[in-house]
Scaffold this motif. Sequence first.
Motif, PDB file in Angstrom:
ATOM      1  N   ASP A 178       0.869  -1.178   0.000  1.00  0.00           N
ATOM      2  CA  ASP A 178       0.000   0.000   0.000  1.00  0.00           C
ATOM      3  C   ASP A 178       0.903   1.224   0.000  1.00  0.00           C
ATOM      4  O   ASP A 178       1.475   1.589   1.022  1.00  0.00           O
ATOM      5  CB  ASP A 178      -0.895   0.002   1.241  1.00  0.00           C
ATOM      6  N   PRO A 179       1.064   1.872  -1.164  1.00  0.00           N
ATOM      7  CA  PRO A 179       1.964   3.027  -1.244  1.00  0.00           C
ATOM      8  C   PRO A 179       1.293   4.340  -0.848  1.00  0.00           C
ATOM      9  O   PRO A 179       1.854   5.419  -1.034  1.00  0.00           O
ATOM     10  CB  PRO A 179       2.352   3.043  -2.731  1.00  0.00           C
ATOM     11  N   GLY A 180       0.069   4.230  -0.318  1.00  0.00           N
ATOM     12  CA  GLY A 180      -0.694   5.415   0.053  1.00  0.00           C
ATOM     13  C   GLY A 180      -2.043   5.466  -0.632  1.00  0.00           C
ATOM     14  O   GLY A 180      -2.542   6.536  -0.975  1.00  0.00           O
ATOM     15  N   ASN A 206       5.299   5.043   1.883  1.00  0.00           N
ATOM     16  CA  ASN A 206       4.823   6.415   1.656  1.00  0.00           C
ATOM     17  C   ASN A 206       5.195   6.907   0.262  1.00  0.00           C
ATOM     18  O   ASN A 206       5.449   8.094   0.058  1.00  0.00           O
ATOM     19  CB  ASN A 206       5.404   7.361   2.716  1.00  0.00           C
ATOM     20  N   ILE A 207       5.204   6.013  -0.705  1.00  0.00           N
ATOM     21  CA  ILE A 207       5.666   6.357  -2.057  1.00  0.00           C
ATOM     22  C   ILE A 207       4.827   7.461  -2.684  1.00  0.00           C
ATOM     23  O   ILE A 207       5.345   8.382  -3.305  1.00  0.00           O
ATOM     24  CB  ILE A 207       5.694   5.106  -2.946  1.00  0.00           C
ATOM     25  N   TYR A 212       4.521  13.012  -4.969  1.00  0.00           N
ATOM     26  CA  TYR A 212       3.399  13.933  -5.195  1.00  0.00           C
ATOM     27  C   TYR A 212       3.847  15.256  -5.827  1.00  0.00           C
ATOM     28  O   TYR A 212       3.169  15.806  -6.688  1.00  0.00           O
ATOM     29  CB  TYR A 212       2.671  14.213  -3.878  1.00  0.00           C
ATOM     30  N   GLU A 213       4.997  15.768  -5.406  1.00  0.00           N
ATOM     31  CA  GLU A 213       5.470  17.057  -5.901  1.00  0.00           C
ATOM     32  C   GLU A 213       6.315  16.931  -7.159  1.00  0.00           C
ATOM     33  O   GLU A 213       6.781  17.938  -7.705  1.00  0.00           O
ATOM     34  CB  GLU A 213       6.292  17.766  -4.813  1.00  0.00           C
ATOM     35  N   ILE A 214       6.553  15.719  -7.627  1.00  0.00           N
ATOM     36  CA  ILE A 214       7.386  15.518  -8.812  1.00  0.00           C
ATOM     37  C   ILE A 214       6.579  15.850 -10.062  1.00  0.00           C
ATOM     38  O   ILE A 214       5.506  15.284 -10.291  1.00  0.00           O
ATOM     39  CB  ILE A 214       7.902  14.068  -8.901  1.00  0.00           C
ATOM     40  N   GLU A 215       7.073  16.764 -10.881  1.00  0.00           N
ATOM     41  CA  GLU A 215       6.339  17.178 -12.074  1.00  0.00           C
ATOM     42  C   GLU A 215       6.695  16.332 -13.290  1.00  0.00           C
ATOM     43  O   GLU A 215       5.860  16.056 -14.129  1.00  0.00           O
ATOM     44  CB  GLU A 215       6.612  18.655 -12.377  1.00  0.00           C
ATOM     45  N   LYS A 216       7.968  15.922 -13.401  1.00  0.00           N
ATOM     46  CA  LYS A 216       8.419  15.190 -14.577  1.00  0.00           C
ATOM     47  C   LYS A 216       8.466  13.698 -14.280  1.00  0.00           C
ATOM     48  O   LYS A 216       9.166  13.258 -13.378  1.00  0.00           O
ATOM     49  CB  LYS A 216       9.801  15.681 -15.017  1.00  0.00           C
ATOM     50  N   SER A 217       7.698  12.931 -15.040  1.00  0.00           N
ATOM     51  CA  SER A 217       7.672  11.464 -14.957  1.00  0.00           C
ATOM     52  C   SER A 217       7.419  10.919 -13.552  1.00  0.00           C
ATOM     53  O   SER A 217       8.148  10.055 -13.073  1.00  0.00           O
ATOM     54  CB  SER A 217       8.986  10.882 -15.502  1.00  0.00           C
ATOM     55  N   LEU A 221       8.921   7.275 -11.775  1.00  0.00           N
ATOM     56  CA  LEU A 221       9.614   7.254 -10.489  1.00  0.00           C
ATOM     57  C   LEU A 221       8.857   6.388  -9.489  1.00  0.00           C
ATOM     58  O   LEU A 221       9.455   5.598  -8.743  1.00  0.00           O
ATOM     59  CB  LEU A 221       9.763   8.675  -9.949  1.00  0.00           C
ATOM     60  N   CYS A 222       7.535   6.506  -9.487  1.00  0.00           N
ATOM     61  CA  CYS A 222       6.704   5.715  -8.581  1.00  0.00           C
ATOM     62  C   CYS A 222       6.903   4.226  -8.843  1.00  0.00           C
ATOM     63  O   CYS A 222       7.075   3.430  -7.908  1.00  0.00           O
ATOM     64  CB  CYS A 222       5.234   6.091  -8.757  1.00  0.00           C
ATOM     65  N   ALA A 223       6.900   3.836 -10.133  1.00  0.00           N
ATOM     66  CA  ALA A 223       7.060   2.429 -10.489  1.00  0.00           C
ATOM     67  C   ALA A 223       8.417   1.898 -10.043  1.00  0.00           C
ATOM     68  O   ALA A 223       8.528   0.774  -9.536  1.00  0.00           O
ATOM     69  CB  ALA A 223       6.885   2.243 -11.988  1.00  0.00           C
ATOM     70  N   ARG A 224       9.476   2.711 -10.219  1.00  0.00           N
ATOM     71  CA  ARG A 224      10.812   2.286  -9.815  1.00  0.00           C
ATOM     72  C   ARG A 224      10.892   2.117  -8.298  1.00  0.00           C
ATOM     73  O   ARG A 224      11.465   1.145  -7.794  1.00  0.00           O
ATOM     74  CB  ARG A 224      11.847   3.323 -10.270  1.00  0.00           C
ATOM     75  N   MET A 225      10.317   3.066  -7.576  1.00  0.00           N
ATOM     76  CA  MET A 225      10.347   2.979  -6.119  1.00  0.00           C
ATOM     77  C   MET A 225       9.532   1.788  -5.620  1.00  0.00           C
ATOM     78  O   MET A 225       9.948   1.081  -4.693  1.00  0.00           O
ATOM     79  CB  MET A 225       9.823   4.280  -5.512  1.00  0.00           C
ATOM     80  N   ARG A 226       8.397   1.548  -6.230  1.00  0.00           N
ATOM     81  CA  ARG A 226       7.550   0.439  -5.816  1.00  0.00           C
ATOM     82  C   ARG A 226       8.279  -0.890  -5.995  1.00  0.00           C
ATOM     83  O   ARG A 226       8.221  -1.766  -5.129  1.00  0.00           O
ATOM     84  CB  ARG A 226       6.247   0.439  -6.631  1.00  0.00           C
TER      85      ARG A 226
END
Length: 388
Positions: A178-180, A206-207, A212-217, A221-226
């Motif tokens: 659950d990333p949030g 807390n991904i 949330y504040e990332i504007e580019k891609s 980034l979320c997929a890589r962190m997950r």
Amino acid sequence: MLDKDQIEIDVAELAELPVGSFLAIDIRDAESVANGMLPGAQAIFASELMERVSTLPHDKTIILYCTKGTVSAELVPLLRNQGFEAFSLAGGYAAWALAGASGESRASEIEASIRGPFKKKLFTPFAKAITTYGLIRENDKIAVCISGGKDSMLMAKLFQELKRHNKFPFELVFLMMDPGYSAENRKLIEQNAKLMGIPLTIFESNIFDAVYEIEKSPCYLCARMRRGYLYSRAKELGCNKIALGHHYDDVIETILMGMLYGAQVQTMMPKLHSSNFEGMELIRPMYLVRETDIKRFRDENRLHFLQCACRFTDSCSVFADADDSGTSHKRAEVKRLIAELKKKNPYVEGNIFRSVENVNLSTIIAYKKDGVKHYFTEEYDRKGSQEE
């Protein structure tokens, strides 16, 4: 009777409307629509709704819905100004799916469909990929990664069926991060898992807050962190592999995306060694399973999933121009391109897939191996290449 002073109606009120008295309009994006719609609904993108208002019937109540009900509620006044009796479905598709996921478990019914009418189209290619690419070995402990969508949930059921055959010992952990998620999205995933008989092991991160504040891609980034979080938790649980639910259509779309947008010939591999987590592997056992068959399985078993459980799904402006640099938009474009090509050549999908199995290095100008680029000129004179 509906209260015309209200903007929204809930799922229970919708169920009480006489059949044929209303038209449900799905205003979500194409990928979400492809993942499932309300029965009898018509798909019109939110950005195109007012352009197509003349095609809508004035003798029926119009029920708009998006993913969570926020965007559709904003559009209802625009339709009412045009003389329509219009309402927004409170909670959107998520609320309707959640209502459909409640009730008694149907795991045995779903499992019977995998052993029966869907065995050839789902379990057979699943087992074939495992054998062909050597995805599972004796005594493996596999973290089956559950996102909550149709692909990963079906993958879990196919793994359970494979385990039932028990040809050699291996262990499974059905791992959900659950990333949030919003409370509604998490509840839908949990209820679907219960309905399907999938025992989830859930952990939190807390991904979503981090990107949330990332504007580019942000999605990349979320997929890589997950994936990193999944590897880490899977390793803590004693697993040596994580399984992801990418299917055949993902593979061929990735091949074309690489050529058209990345100027490279590559594919989504059926298995990979982790570069950051020693001893861990990523496997894709759905590699040979077609998406159309996954959708048929979902629909015939009356299952409802969200395409994207991200809590920010409805926060983007539906009237903004599409970001052509976004991976999701590129994939949607390539999906449409393949569909168009298939109209003229029914073998085009198989040809795309096999193209990366039939690479002839003697006709390649250059290729990369282990990060080093090699040109055909390096061996041209020694091999004495000849005109065909």
